[in-house]
Design a protein around this motif. Structure first.
Motif: not given
Length: 106
Positions: A32-34, A40, A83
């Motif tokens: 997961s990445e913001r 997200e 996410n």
């Protein structure tokens, strides 16, 4: 009688296991990445488009997770909005990828 044989393993096409072997050699990372504006995304990296039908996999994931997504060919990465790290692993297993080849990060 001419029988169609796999050029890689030499077995008849019905008995060929080359696709399964290649699928087992993959190492897939789900993380997961913001991104911009605190959004997200879930990144699925390490998929090989030669062994899997990435477009069908992406379509299946998007419909079951009720989210948007895309496939970046250069990076060989599926990007899903939101996410969904924990929800993606069972879907990949259902598509024939061994659980030990799937790594979940964050």
């Amino acid at each position: 009688m001419v029988e169609d044989r796999c050029p890689v393993c030499g077995l008849p096409k019905e008995l060929c296991v080359c696709g399964e072997i290649k699928r087992e050699e993959q190492k897939i990372t789900v993380r997961s990445e913001r991104r911009k504006y605190r959004k997200e995304v879930t990144l699925i990296e390490g998929l090989n488009p030669g062994e899997l039908d990435i477009r069908s996999l992406l379509k299946d994931m998007k419909s079951k997770l009720a989210c948007g997504g895309t496939y970046k060919e250069k990076e060989k990465t599926i990007i899903l909005q939101g996410n969904h790290v924990k929800k993606v692993k069972p879907m990949l297993i259902k598509w024939g990828i061994p659980p030990e080849k799937i790594e979940l990060l964050g």
